[in-house]
Structures are given as structure tokens and as C-alpha cells.
Design a protein around this motif. Structure first.
Motif, mmCIF file in Angstrom:
data_model
loop_
_atom_site.group_PDB
_atom_site.id
_atom_site.type_symbol
_atom_site.label_atom_id
_atom_site.label_comp_id
_atom_site.label_asym_id
_atom_site.label_seq_id
_atom_site.Cartn_x
_atom_site.Cartn_y
_atom_site.Cartn_z
ATOM 1 N N VAL A 298 0.840 -1.206 0.000
ATOM 2 C CA VAL A 298 0.000 0.000 0.000
ATOM 3 C C VAL A 298 0.872 1.251 0.000
ATOM 4 O O VAL A 298 0.517 2.267 -0.612
ATOM 5 N N GLY A 299 2.027 1.195 0.666
ATOM 6 C CA GLY A 299 2.945 2.324 0.653
ATOM 7 C C GLY A 299 3.421 2.639 -0.753
ATOM 8 O O GLY A 299 3.537 3.807 -1.149
ATOM 9 N N HIS A 300 3.698 1.596 -1.522
ATOM 10 C CA HIS A 300 4.117 1.773 -2.914
ATOM 11 C C HIS A 300 3.015 2.436 -3.723
ATOM 12 O O HIS A 300 3.279 3.338 -4.545
ATOM 13 N N ASP A 301 1.761 2.019 -3.522
ATOM 14 C CA ASP A 301 0.636 2.604 -4.249
ATOM 15 C C ASP A 301 0.437 4.072 -3.883
ATOM 16 O O ASP A 301 0.158 4.908 -4.748
ATOM 17 N N VAL A 302 0.550 4.391 -2.601
ATOM 18 C CA VAL A 302 0.385 5.780 -2.165
ATOM 19 C C VAL A 302 1.522 6.641 -2.709
ATOM 20 O O VAL A 302 1.301 7.766 -3.185
ATOM 21 N N LEU A 303 2.743 6.128 -2.672
ATOM 22 C CA LEU A 303 3.889 6.878 -3.178
ATOM 23 C C LEU A 303 3.706 7.183 -4.666
ATOM 24 O O LEU A 303 4.014 8.294 -5.127
ATOM 25 N N GLY A 304 3.197 6.223 -5.410
ATOM 26 C CA GLY A 304 2.950 6.443 -6.836
ATOM 27 C C GLY A 304 1.926 7.533 -7.075
ATOM 28 O O GLY A 304 2.053 8.324 -8.026
ATOM 29 N N ALA A 305 0.906 7.604 -6.209
ATOM 30 C CA ALA A 305 -0.129 8.628 -6.366
ATOM 31 C C ALA A 305 0.384 10.017 -6.003
ATOM 32 O O ALA A 305 -0.127 11.024 -6.495
ATOM 33 N N LEU A 306 1.407 10.078 -5.131
ATOM 34 C CA LEU A 306 1.946 11.366 -4.698
ATOM 35 C C LEU A 306 2.853 12.008 -5.748
ATOM 36 O O LEU A 306 3.106 13.217 -5.700
ATOM 37 N N LYS A 307 3.335 11.210 -6.688
ATOM 38 C CA LYS A 307 4.285 11.722 -7.682
ATOM 39 C C LYS A 307 3.774 12.944 -8.418
ATOM 40 O O LYS A 307 4.530 13.855 -8.728
ATOM 41 N N MET A 358 -3.238 16.680 -1.685
ATOM 42 C CA MET A 358 -2.511 15.680 -0.914
ATOM 43 C C MET A 358 -3.459 14.601 -0.390
ATOM 44 O O MET A 358 -3.197 13.396 -0.506
ATOM 45 N N ALA A 359 -4.578 15.033 0.194
ATOM 46 C CA ALA A 359 -5.556 14.081 0.722
ATOM 47 C C ALA A 359 -6.112 13.200 -0.388
ATOM 48 O O ALA A 359 -6.282 11.985 -0.222
ATOM 49 N N HIS A 360 -6.369 13.793 -1.546
ATOM 50 C CA HIS A 360 -6.921 13.036 -2.668
ATOM 51 C C HIS A 360 -5.905 12.013 -3.187
ATOM 52 O O HIS A 360 -6.270 10.882 -3.530
ATOM 53 N N ALA A 361 -4.628 12.397 -3.237
ATOM 54 C CA ALA A 361 -3.594 11.468 -3.708
ATOM 55 C C ALA A 361 -3.452 10.278 -2.761
ATOM 56 O O ALA A 361 -3.341 9.128 -3.202
ATOM 57 N N ILE A 362 -3.446 10.552 -1.457
ATOM 58 C CA ILE A 362 -3.342 9.454 -0.480
ATOM 59 C C ILE A 362 -4.537 8.524 -0.606
ATOM 60 O O ILE A 362 -4.401 7.298 -0.599
ATOM 61 N N MET A 363 -5.737 9.117 -0.738
ATOM 62 C CA MET A 363 -6.946 8.300 -0.892
ATOM 63 C C MET A 363 -6.879 7.447 -2.151
ATOM 64 O O MET A 363 -7.252 6.266 -2.148
ATOM 65 N N THR A 364 -6.379 8.031 -3.237
ATOM 66 C CA THR A 364 -6.271 7.295 -4.509
ATOM 67 C C THR A 364 -5.344 6.093 -4.365
ATOM 68 O O THR A 364 -5.635 5.003 -4.869
ATOM 69 N N GLY A 365 -4.210 6.288 -3.689
ATOM 70 C CA GLY A 365 -3.286 5.182 -3.471
ATOM 71 C C GLY A 365 -3.898 4.077 -2.634
ATOM 72 O O GLY A 365 -3.743 2.887 -2.938
ATOM 73 N N ILE A 366 -4.592 4.459 -1.573
ATOM 74 C CA ILE A 366 -5.257 3.481 -0.709
ATOM 75 C C ILE A 366 -6.317 2.717 -1.477
ATOM 76 O O ILE A 366 -6.417 1.486 -1.401
ATOM 77 N N GLN A 367 -7.110 3.443 -2.230
ATOM 78 C CA GLN A 367 -8.178 2.830 -3.017
ATOM 79 C C GLN A 367 -7.604 1.854 -4.043
ATOM 80 O O GLN A 367 -8.128 0.749 -4.244
ATOM 81 N N GLY A 368 -6.491 2.245 -4.673
ATOM 82 C CA GLY A 368 -5.855 1.360 -5.648
ATOM 83 C C GLY A 368 -5.369 0.074 -5.013
ATOM 84 O O GLY A 368 -5.479 -1.004 -5.599
ATOM 85 N N TYR A 369 -4.846 0.176 -3.793
ATOM 86 C CA TYR A 369 -4.382 -1.022 -3.088
ATOM 87 C C TYR A 369 -5.539 -1.982 -2.817
ATOM 88 O O TYR A 369 -5.434 -3.193 -3.071
ATOM 89 N N PHE A 370 -6.657 -1.461 -2.302
ATOM 90 C CA PHE A 370 -7.779 -2.336 -1.969
ATOM 91 C C PHE A 370 -8.446 -2.913 -3.214
ATOM 92 O O PHE A 370 -9.066 -3.973 -3.149
ATOM 93 N N ARG A 371 -8.327 -2.230 -4.338
ATOM 94 C CA ARG A 371 -8.885 -2.780 -5.573
ATOM 95 C C ARG A 371 -8.109 -4.005 -6.033
ATOM 96 O O ARG A 371 -8.682 -4.941 -6.576
#
Length: 441
Positions: A298-307, A358-371
Motif C-alpha cells: 500500500v505504501g508503494h501505491d500511495v507513493l505512486g499517487a503522490l508523484k 494531498m488528501a486526494h492522492a493518499i486516498m487514490t493510493g489506498i483505493q488502488g491497493y484495496f482494488r
């Protein structure tokens, strides 16, 4: 079962001489096979992050080690399961290339296991047959219920603990609460997701209490929000994502096993009460290992969304012994949203639009992980099942329960845990979820 090792079709040269910089030594490889998955475990002299890719016509899986050599005692297997052969050769000036010839196209995935149980570093390469592994996983993890995944959002600091302070007086506690609240609100708007906050105002919450709140609420993920700071006016800026280090895992495991008040607590759904010290240590290690693996994912997914919204201070997920990341059974990450010590980053952190991004990017990464990794019984798992055409049988008496389908009668349902194995590794080997194994045990 472990299949016998066969000879390579090419001659292996003696171990190549090491060069300056202490290259990794690939010592050995062991291969096991199930109906749907072929696993290769490489014993290494140290941590490595090889490049993994596939080649077609014929089908091959390739591992490129940037700085490595072959141990002189290396003995490679031949045909096993989907794998026909293994070939090893030099790659570049100091690199090592391992090519696995496959009978057909597979889905490869690799992950690194830290030293444990008397074994050193191991790189695990799982290769699932297309059209087989997914169907088995679906049959065993398809959900009956559709509960929402729960994300514990932890705005760092608060109250008397103001955190870091920016050059123009902005407090870290103010930033983390604003972003944390926005993140929770965004999560609550997403289908299949809901959030809880460890603090909703300007007050202090002890560090260990924060992850304990996540455990008490049976959270699926813990996300701690912070703003980094650099002393002595350095020019560092950007975002980063952190997970628990191996040292942190070991120290926390020791604390749990040493304190009697933890004995009756549940770790990964299993009570440590009336368990021998050795068995409790194994259960704890399995649970922590699974959580740390999920945290990295999930950290990898969030980091990708923050780019897309700010330069990254660190381009890979980082490891540290942060107290709030020490939950033994809840995947946990810490997000450094920017450097509050940087005047440029401080202006961003003060901006409502940046906080929203920032909040939207973190949410996107989390959502991508659970998908991609849906917990059984959740809305995400149900969506996954529908997408893959999985039929879910439900007993009338189970209509209101969240559970998983049982394994097929011909599926191996007993596994003897060996030294060094992790729960996540066992789950991948059998094509089931970590939660399914926990539920069954």
C-alpha cells in the motif's frame, strides 16, 4: 512438496570474483510446485531488489540483479511445474541475469524476505499460470458480505505536541489535522470505504494509543499523516512514505512476548494466551510479516499517487522504527506530506488547495491497493468477484454474515510451516488471501 533438483542445460561457471562494493551473492535456489503456482526461492547473502520482467516467444521470466554474483555452490533446478529450465549468466559489468524458461505464459511476482528462523535473506518468485491461479483464489476468497474497508487516519501530533514548525510559524499539528480530516471525508465518500480519525481536534493522543485505536476498531489499514522537517535550514523538500523497519518489528515482537498483559490479546485474530513461547513467537512473526508485506504494497501505491503533486523526497518506500507503525496485525504507513522546514513546502502546506490534492492522492493510493488486494467479505472483494465472473453461494442462515467460501475438496488445505516462511508467502503459494488463512485458523 519439494521436487528433486535437476541439472542445468548449460554449464555454470565458478563464482565470479567480487568487486568493490560488496555485491550480493546468489547462493542457492529451491523450487516447489502446486497445481496453479510455481515458486522459486533464492537464498541471498544480503538484501536485493532485482528487476523482474517477462519475454515472449518463447515465454521467459527474467530477474536482473544489478550488483551480484553467483555462489560457487549454487545448484539450479531443471523442469518443475510451469518451469522448464533455469539459465544464469552475467549482465552488464557487475550484474547477474537469471532466466527461467516457462512452458506457457505466467503471472510473476517477487518479494524479499528478511532474515528469520535461522535463515538469511530470501527472494521469493511466484509464477501463477494464467487462468488458473486467479480462479482458485476467487473460489476460496469470494465474499458473501460486502462490508466497507475501514481506514484509520492518524493526524500526527496535537495539543501540547505541536510537532515541527515552519520558518513562517506554521505548526505541523495544524497541517496534519487539516489533511487528516480531508482524507477521512474523501474516504467516506468512496463506495466500499469508511474512515475513523484518531483525533478530531487539537489535543494530544499518546503514540501507542493511536495504533491501539486502529486495532480496537479492527481497521484494515492505519495511515499516519505528518510533515517532515530538516534541522539547520537544509534545502530538503518533497513527500515520502514510511513503513516499519525490520529492527522495529523485532523490538516490538520482543515487547509483546515479554509482557504478560499481551498474552490474552489477539494477534491476527489469534489469542496468544496458553500458547508456548515458541508457538506465540511464530504466530506473532507470521502476523507481523503479513502486515509488513501489506504495508509495503500500500505504501508503494500511495507513493505512486503522490508523484503527480509534489517532488518525492524518497522515490522508494522507506523503513523506520516509528512507534505508530508497530501494530502487529494492521498494515500501517506513515506519510510525510512535505518538508515544513522548507519555505516553499510550507507555503504549499498552508494552502487549502494543496491539502486537498494531498488528501486526494493518499486516498487514490489506498483505493488502488484495496482494488488489487481486497480483504474477503468487503465491497472491494465483491466487485473483484463480479468482474471475474465468480459465483458466490450463500446459505440462508449466512445471509447477514461476512464470510468466505470453503476450499474445493481436492485442494490441499493443510500446510506445515517451515522456518522462515511468512503468512503472506504461504497465501501466495496456495493462491488464497491472508485473511482466509487467518479465518481458517
Amino acid at each position: 512438496m519439494i521436487l528433486p533438483l535437476l541439472m542445468l542445460c548449460i554449464a555454470l561457471a565458478p563464482a565470479w570474483p567480487a568487486h568493490a562494493g560488496s555485491p550480493i551473492s546468489v547462493k542457492n535456489v529451491r523450487v516447489t510446485d502446486t497445481k496453479t503456482n510455481t515458486r522459486a526461492v533464492f537464498d541471498l547473502s544480503g538484501p536485493a531488489d532485482p528487476k523482474l520482467f517477462q519475454l515472449k516467444n518463447p515465454d521467459r521470466v527474467v530477474l536482473d540483479f544489478a550488483d551480484a554474483h553467483l555462489d560457487g555452490a549454487f545448484d539450479a533446478p531443471g523442469a518443475t511445474g510451469q518451469m522448464q529450465d533455469v539459465r544464469v549468466g552475467r549482465h552488464g559489468k557487475h550484474g547477474l541475469r537469471v532466466v527461467l524458461d516457462m512452458k506457457s505464459s505466467v503471472q510473476p511476482k517477487s518479494f524479499l524476505l528478511d532474515p528469520s528462523g535461522g535463515m538469511g535473506y530470501r527472494l521469493v518468485l511466484d509464477m501463477s499460470a494464467h487462468g488458473q491461479g486467479a480462479s482458485v483464489a476467487a473460489r476460496q476468497t469470494a465474499p458473501v458480505g460486502e462490508r466497507k474497508v475501514l481506514v484509520a487516519v492518524d493526524p500526527g501530533h496535537g495539543g501540547k505536541d505541536v510537532g515541527a514548525r515552519g520558518p513562517n510559524g506554521l505548526y505541523e499539528k495544524t497541517v496534519t489535522l487539516a489533511i487528516g480530516k480531508r482524507l477521512a471525508a474523501l474516504i467516506d465518500k468512496q463506495p466500499g470505504m469508511k474512515a475513523m480519525l484518531t483525533r478530531t481536534g487539537d489535543y494530544y493522543v499518546p503514540l501507542e494509543k493511536r495504533f491501539e485505536m486502529a486495532r480496537e476498531h479492527k481497521a484494515d489499514l492505519f495511515v499516519s499523516i505528518h510533515a517532515n522537517s530538516c534541522p539547520h535550514h537544509c534545502d530538503a523538500r518533497g513527500a515520502s512514505v514510511w513503513v516499519l523497519s525490520t529492527h522495529g518489528k523485532e523490538s516490538e515482537a520482543g515487547r509483546w512476548l515479554a509482557h504478560s498483559e499481551n498474552a490474552s490479546d489477539l494477534v491476527g485474530g489469534v489469542s496468544l494466551d496458553n500458547k508456548s513461547h515458541t508457538l506465540a513467537a511464530v504466530l506473532l512473526d507470521l502476523s507481523q510479516g503479513a502486515s509488513m508485506h501489506a504495508s509495503r504494497e500500500v505504501g508503494h501505491d500511495v507513493l505512486g499517487a503522490l508523484k503527480g503533486i509534489i517532488p518525492l523526497y524518497k522515490r522508494k518506500v522507506q523503513h523506520a522504527n516509528f512507534v505508530v507503525l508497530r501494530s502487529p496485525d494492521v498494515p500501517s504507513i506513515l506519510v510525510e506530506t512535505a518538508f515544513i522546514s522548507s519555505r516553499r513546502d510550507e507555503r504549499l502546506l498552508r494552502s487549502p488547495s494543496y491539502r486537498e490534492k494531498m488528501a486526494h492522492a493518499i486516498m487514490t493510493g489506498i483505493q488502488g491497493y484495496f482494488r488489487t488486494t481486497p480483504p474477503p467479505g468487503t465491497w472491494f472483494a465483491a466487485q473483484w468477484a463480479r468482474k471475474h465472473g465468480v459465483q458466490v453461494a450463500m446459505k440462508p442462515s449466512d445471509a447477514s454474515k461476512s464470510s468466505t467460501l470453503s476450499a474445493d475438496a481436492d485442494t490441499q488445505d493443510l500446510h506445515k510451516v517451515s522456518n522462515g516462511e511468512t503468512l503472506s508467502g504461504i497465501a501466495q503459494q496456495y493462491g488464497v488471501s491472508i485473511h482466509a488463512i487467518k479465518d481458517a485458523n
